[in-house]
Enzyme design. Structure first.
Site, PDB file in Angstrom:
ATOM      1  N   HIS A 262      -1.302  -9.469  -0.898  1.00 24.90           N
ATOM      2  CA  HIS A 262      -1.804  -8.762  -2.076  1.00 24.90           C
ATOM      3  C   HIS A 262      -1.582  -9.611  -3.319  1.00 24.90           C
ATOM      4  CE1 HIS A 262      -0.961  -4.694   0.115  1.00 24.90           C
ATOM      5  NE2 HIS A 262      -1.821  -5.459   0.744  1.00 24.90           N
TER       6      HIS A 262
ATOM      7  N   HIS B  21      -1.370   5.715   8.642  1.00 23.60           N
ATOM      8  CA  HIS B  21      -1.153   4.465   7.923  1.00 23.60           C
ATOM      9  C   HIS B  21      -0.602   4.772   6.528  1.00 23.60           C
ATOM     10  CE1 HIS B  21      -2.358   0.332   6.453  1.00 23.60           C
ATOM     11  NE2 HIS B  21      -1.805   0.070   7.616  1.00 23.60           N
TER      12      HIS B  21
ATOM     13  N   ASP C  58      -5.755   0.667  -4.555  1.00 25.61           N
ATOM     14  CA  ASP C  58      -4.297   0.757  -4.653  1.00 25.61           C
ATOM     15  C   ASP C  58      -3.690  -0.563  -5.117  1.00 25.61           C
ATOM     16  OD1 ASP C  58      -5.114  -0.413  -2.297  1.00 25.61           O
ATOM     17  OD2 ASP C  58      -3.669   0.633  -1.027  1.00 25.61           O
ATOM     18  N   HIS C  59      -4.454  -1.657  -4.956  1.00 23.41           N
ATOM     19  CA  HIS C  59      -4.020  -2.999  -5.362  1.00 23.41           C
ATOM     20  C   HIS C  59      -5.164  -3.938  -5.036  1.00 23.41           C
ATOM     21  CE1 HIS C  59      -3.631  -3.829  -1.114  1.00 23.41           C
ATOM     22  NE2 HIS C  59      -2.956  -2.695  -1.001  1.00 23.41           N
TER      23      HIS C  59
ATOM     24  N   SER D 239       0.814  -1.221   0.000  1.00 23.09           N
ATOM     25  CA  SER D 239       0.000   0.000   0.000  1.00 23.09           C
ATOM     26  C   SER D 239       0.844   1.267   0.000  1.00 23.09           C
ATOM     27  CB  SER D 239      -0.928   0.029   1.219  1.00 23.09           C
ATOM     28  OG  SER D 239      -2.007  -0.838   1.024  1.00 23.09           O
TER      29      SER D 239
HETATM   30 ZN   LIG Z   1      -2.780  -4.698   2.406  1.00 22.00          ZN
END
Ligand SMILES: [Zn+2]
Length: 421
Positions: free
Chosen positions: A377, A124, A284-285, A73
């Protein structure tokens, strides 16, 4: 008439406000699953979701070569906020660890207001990469401390544990109103605000469906940031979709996507009313390798998920604390496990909360026929959704770095002479 046409095309190409919304880990399987999760069983047709309505393109998410093909991320947020690929773990620094200018920093330097509203801790990886720089996303305290220098007008989310009393004092000395309860949101009528509503992340949506936390934070952000006549750039993140994906927790993930979708609808309404605001939504993914249907069976049963009354984390905690845990589990899951399944749960329960939560998630997967390929991911391209002036720029395939380049190109070309500060 020609003048009017020109000024209209200018206002269409350069939005006054830009709202970037990231569903962390929300790959295409999540929005597909969500469509079926939201389908009204009493109607013949399949209802469209906000994602179906706003889809314009796709984006690749791979990080800098040094980190291979699967991004984290931090690297993907760096790509989206600076237009540069970097190594996994990097917070808006390049592969040589040099700081990269972010969209929010650029916007601030031009005289726009900036803000973040997220469901994770505010420091984060994703929000951090829009506000600050650090060689590692793990440096939570450094990242929190650096926020004092960002001049961001709105900082809303979780993360109380990273903001010491001394640090909070620095924020209040700079004119920030500091709040830590949702009920205090009404008392905030002008920027700046630092709102930290949880020790780390906000509670799961599935455990408090009425809270509507992310949408409330977003609505307040729009209200506060709109006060700058120069415009604003806001980052909104549905952070916990990713966390649910990491634990392969479909019931919790769908509830998180639901609140994110509701938040998108609120922003969409703002965009339709204001006509000078671009909204750009993406992931983001992809997380977890979620599969809508699994095990060779041609079925997926979202109705199972609607009956789950709490997160498996919470169900496990209740089941471990109680003697008559069988009835609690059946009640909270919305179905009664078989004798064999209860015997598996008994074994898991003896190993503790975590093992029982995993066993409960596996059972929900079995009953809903949901599949997963990873607890991390995966490299799938993600969808891009947009509305408002400039939205067409994001159609078709693009790399995540290009999304940032396009947004940079939509920022004002010169600084306002009446900066908000
Ligand atoms: Zn993650």
């Amino acid at each position: 008439m020609a003048m009017a046409g020109n000024s209209q095309s200018i206002s269409q190409s350069h939005p006054k406000n830009i709202i970037i919304m990231i569903g962390d880990g929300m790959g295409p399987a999540y929005t597909t699953a969500y469509r079926y999760y939201k389908e009204n069983p009493n109607t013949e047709e399949m209802e469209q979701t906000v994602f179906d309505r706003l889809l314009v393109g796709m984006a690749s998410t791979y990080p800098a070569k040094v980190s291979g093909l699967i991004t984290d991320s931090a690297a993907s947020a760096t790509a989206l906020s600076t237009g540069f690929k970097t190594y996994n773990g990097a917070v808006s620094v390049d592969v040589e660890k040099r700081p990269l200018q972010t969209l929010l920093q650029k916007a601030k330097s031009l005289g726009l207001s900036t803000g973040i509203a997220v469901s994770s801790q505010v420091n984060h990886a994703t929000p951090a990469a829009f506000l600050t720089h650090n060689e590692s996303r793990q440096n939570y305290n450094e990242i929190a401390e650096s926020y004092i220098n960002t001049d961001a007008d709105v900082i809303l989310g979780g993360g109380q544990r990273y903001f010491s009393t001394e640090l909070i004092e620095k924020f209040t000395a700079k004119g920030y109103q500091h709040i830590n309860e949702f009920s205090q949101l009404d008392s905030v009528t002008s920027p700046k605000v630092l709102g930290l509503f949880a020790d780390v992340q906000l509670p799961w949506v599935i455990d408090d469906k009425e809270a509507k936390s992310l949408s409330k934070l977003t609505q307040k952000s729009l209200e506060l940031l709109s006060q700058n006549p120069n415009g604003f750039v806001l980052l909104v993140e549905g952070s916990l979709i990713d966390w649910a994906g990491h634990s392969n927790d479909i019931a919790t993930a769908m509830a998180e996507v639901d609140e994110f979708a509701y938040t998108i609808e609120i922003v969409e309404q703002f965009v339709r009313q204001q006509k000078d605001t671009l909204m750009l939504v993406t992931a983001d993914h992809n997380t977890g390798g979620l599969s809508v249907g699994a095990n060779g069976k041609y079925e997926w049963k979202p109705e199972v998920l609607h009956k789950v009354k709490a997160s498996p984390d919470n169900i496990a905690a209740s089941a471990i604390a109680a003697d008559d845990w069988h009835s609690i589990v059946s009640d909270q899951l919305g179905f009664t496990p078989s004798a064999q399944e209860f015997s598996n749960l008994t074994n898991a329960r003896m190993q503790g909360n975590k093992a029982l939560a995993i066993a409960l998630r596996k059972l929900i997967d079995l009953y809903s026929n949901t599949g997963w390929t990873s607890v991390g991911h995966t490299g799938l391209d993600v969808q891009v959704f947009a509305a408002g002036p400039g939205a067409k720029l994001f159609s078709g395939h693009q790399d995540n770095t290009e999304i940032a380049h396009k947004i940079f190109s939509l920022l004002p070309t010169r600084a306002f002479t009446n900066p908000s500060q």
